[in-house]
Design a protein around this motif. Structure first.
Motif, short mmCIF file in Angstrom:
data_model
loop_
_atom_site.label_atom_id
_atom_site.label_comp_id
_atom_site.label_asym_id
_atom_site.label_seq_id
_atom_site.Cartn_x
_atom_site.Cartn_y
_atom_site.Cartn_z
N VAL A 10 12.94 -3.86 -20.26
CA VAL A 10 12.10 -3.81 -19.06
C VAL A 10 11.42 -2.45 -18.92
O VAL A 10 10.26 -2.35 -18.51
CB VAL A 10 12.92 -4.16 -17.80
N PHE A 11 12.11 -1.36 -19.31
CA PHE A 11 11.49 -0.05 -19.23
C PHE A 11 10.39 0.11 -20.28
O PHE A 11 9.40 0.82 -20.06
CB PHE A 11 12.54 1.05 -19.39
N LEU A 12 10.56 -0.54 -21.42
CA LEU A 12 9.49 -0.54 -22.41
C LEU A 12 8.27 -1.27 -21.86
O LEU A 12 7.13 -0.82 -22.04
CB LEU A 12 9.98 -1.22 -23.70
N GLN A 13 8.52 -2.36 -21.15
CA GLN A 13 7.42 -3.10 -20.52
C GLN A 13 6.74 -2.25 -19.45
O GLN A 13 5.53 -2.25 -19.31
CB GLN A 13 7.95 -4.40 -19.92
N PHE A 14 7.55 -1.51 -18.68
CA PHE A 14 6.99 -0.61 -17.67
C PHE A 14 6.01 0.38 -18.30
O PHE A 14 4.93 0.64 -17.76
CB PHE A 14 8.11 0.18 -16.98
N SER A 15 6.42 0.95 -19.42
CA SER A 15 5.60 1.99 -20.05
C SER A 15 4.26 1.45 -20.55
O SER A 15 3.31 2.21 -20.71
CB SER A 15 6.37 2.63 -21.22
N LYS A 16 4.19 0.15 -20.77
CA LYS A 16 2.95 -0.46 -21.27
C LYS A 16 2.08 -1.02 -20.15
O LYS A 16 0.92 -1.35 -20.38
CB LYS A 16 3.29 -1.60 -22.25
N ASP A 17 2.65 -1.15 -18.96
CA ASP A 17 1.95 -1.81 -17.86
C ASP A 17 1.24 -0.78 -16.98
O ASP A 17 1.87 -0.07 -16.19
CB ASP A 17 2.96 -2.61 -17.02
N PRO A 22 5.06 4.63 -9.58
CA PRO A 22 6.48 4.95 -9.38
C PRO A 22 7.16 4.15 -8.28
O PRO A 22 8.37 3.92 -8.34
CB PRO A 22 6.45 6.45 -9.04
N THR A 23 6.41 3.70 -7.28
CA THR A 23 7.01 2.91 -6.21
C THR A 23 7.48 1.56 -6.72
O THR A 23 8.55 1.08 -6.35
CB THR A 23 6.00 2.71 -5.06
N HIS A 24 6.68 0.93 -7.59
CA HIS A 24 7.11 -0.33 -8.20
C HIS A 24 8.41 -0.14 -8.98
O HIS A 24 9.34 -0.95 -8.88
CB HIS A 24 6.03 -0.86 -9.16
N ILE A 25 8.47 0.93 -9.75
CA ILE A 25 9.63 1.18 -10.60
C ILE A 25 10.86 1.47 -9.75
O ILE A 25 11.95 0.95 -10.01
CB ILE A 25 9.35 2.34 -11.57
N SER A 26 10.69 2.28 -8.71
CA SER A 26 11.81 2.59 -7.82
C SER A 26 12.34 1.32 -7.15
O SER A 26 13.55 1.12 -7.04
CB SER A 26 11.36 3.59 -6.76
N PHE A 95 15.22 -9.69 -19.27
CA PHE A 95 14.34 -9.12 -20.28
C PHE A 95 15.07 -8.83 -21.59
O PHE A 95 14.48 -8.33 -22.53
CB PHE A 95 13.70 -7.83 -19.76
N GLY A 96 16.39 -9.12 -21.63
CA GLY A 96 17.15 -8.90 -22.85
C GLY A 96 16.79 -9.93 -23.91
O GLY A 96 16.21 -10.98 -23.63
N THR A 97 17.18 -9.65 -25.14
CA THR A 97 16.81 -10.55 -26.24
C THR A 97 18.00 -11.28 -26.84
O THR A 97 17.86 -12.01 -27.80
CB THR A 97 16.13 -9.74 -27.36
N SER A 98 19.20 -11.05 -26.29
CA SER A 98 20.37 -11.72 -26.84
C SER A 98 21.31 -12.10 -25.71
O SER A 98 21.13 -11.72 -24.57
CB SER A 98 21.11 -10.81 -27.83
N ASP A 99 22.32 -12.88 -26.04
CA ASP A 99 23.31 -13.31 -25.06
C ASP A 99 24.58 -12.48 -25.16
O ASP A 99 25.69 -12.99 -25.05
CB ASP A 99 23.65 -14.80 -25.26
N GLY A 100 24.41 -11.20 -25.41
CA GLY A 100 25.57 -10.33 -25.56
C GLY A 100 26.31 -10.14 -24.26
O GLY A 100 25.89 -10.58 -23.20
N GLN A 101 27.43 -9.46 -24.33
CA GLN A 101 28.27 -9.23 -23.16
C GLN A 101 27.56 -8.30 -22.18
O GLN A 101 26.94 -7.33 -22.55
CB GLN A 101 29.60 -8.59 -23.59
N VAL A 128 11.43 6.21 -18.59
CA VAL A 128 10.25 5.45 -18.17
C VAL A 128 9.29 6.32 -17.38
O VAL A 128 8.08 6.14 -17.46
CB VAL A 128 10.67 4.21 -17.35
N ILE A 129 9.81 7.29 -16.63
CA ILE A 129 8.92 8.20 -15.91
C ILE A 129 8.12 9.03 -16.90
O ILE A 129 6.92 9.24 -16.74
CB ILE A 129 9.73 9.11 -14.97
N ASN A 130 8.78 9.48 -17.97
CA ASN A 130 8.08 10.26 -18.99
C ASN A 130 7.05 9.43 -19.72
O ASN A 130 6.01 9.93 -20.14
CB ASN A 130 9.08 10.82 -20.00
N ASN A 131 7.35 8.13 -19.88
CA ASN A 131 6.44 7.26 -20.62
C ASN A 131 5.30 6.73 -19.78
O ASN A 131 4.39 6.08 -20.28
CB ASN A 131 7.22 6.06 -21.20
N THR A 132 5.36 6.96 -18.46
CA THR A 132 4.31 6.43 -17.58
C THR A 132 3.49 7.54 -16.97
O THR A 132 3.00 7.43 -15.86
CB THR A 132 4.93 5.57 -16.46
#
Length: 225
Positions: A10-17, A22-26, A95-101, A128-132
């Motif tokens: 989800v943070f990777l998605q944030f950095s691309k969006d 910052p209010t959305h992220i908070s 937003f995960g890619t597996s069914d891990g624990q 994510v703050i650094n990436n945005t």
């Protein structure tokens, strides 16, 4: 759901969006933490005042705008409630890619029993703050963004244009020297000063309209003093 994989994704998605600020992220991080506290159910109910306090959002208007945008942009599912005794319902998308624990954060354990490190949530937030940095708040994108912000704060379009033209003319610097860090905070200060100025003008107008002499045009000057 895997806690770490979800946050990384989800943070990777944030950095691309580029739509996010910052209010959305908070707000999202606050909702994620509540979801975590409830042990990641399919959906859960929230208390608006609590969410606003935790996410450090300044107004209900901003809160409603951001949560509706997160819903519209498919970060979560938001079902508002008009019942004061029954909070709005939230469904967080995985937003995960597996069914891990699921890894629940701990205040005492730095790692898990199998040696896997649990990355603190603060590190993800800082990443994510650094990436945005592209979503800077030092100045608005255009005049229309300022107008929308002022209208959300119940201020007229004319005042928004005054604010925009003033700071656009001095390069978005306070006093023409110090670079603005958050133009929305500067705009709120502008609104506060405008309110104070209105109050002063009202007091002056009232005092000028007051007749302290209380003279009468029908005075009989033949009467003794």
């Amino acid at each position: 759901m895997n806690y770490i994989k979800h946050l990384n994704a989800v943070f990777l998605q944030f950095s691309k969006d580029g739509r996010l600020n910052p209010t959305h992220i908070s707000l999202y991080v606050t909702l994620f933490q509540l979801w975590n506290n409830y042990h990641f159910p399919v959906n859960f109910h929230i208390n608006r005042e609590e969410v606003i306090q935790f996410s450090k959002i300044g107004s209900k208007t901003t809160y409603h705008r951001c949560i509706k945008e997160l819903h519209h942009w498919k970060y979560l599912l938001y079902e508002p409630s008009h019942n004061p005794f029954h909070g709005s319902k939230i469904k967080m998308f995985n937003f995960g890619t597996s069914d891990g624990q699921v890894l629940y954060p701990s205040h005492t354990n730095i790692g898990t029993s199998n040696g896997q490190a649990v990355v603190p949530i603060n590190k993800h937030i800082q990443t994510v703050i650094n990436n945005t940095n592209g979503n800077k708040l030092d100045r608005p994108k255009n005049e229309n963004e300022v107008i929308v912000f002022f209208q959300e704060e119940n201020w007229p379009e004319l005042e928004a244009k005054k604010f925009y033209n003033h700071y656009q003319g001095i390069g978005w610097k306070v006093g023409g020297k110090t670079k603005i860090i958050d133009w929305q905070a500067t705009a709120r200060n502008w609104m506060l000063k405008a309110d104070e100025l209105k109050t002063v003008k009202t007091v002056v107008a009232v005092s000028q309209n007051t007749d302290n002499l209380k003279t009468s045009s029908n005075k009989n000057y033949s009467d003794p003093l």
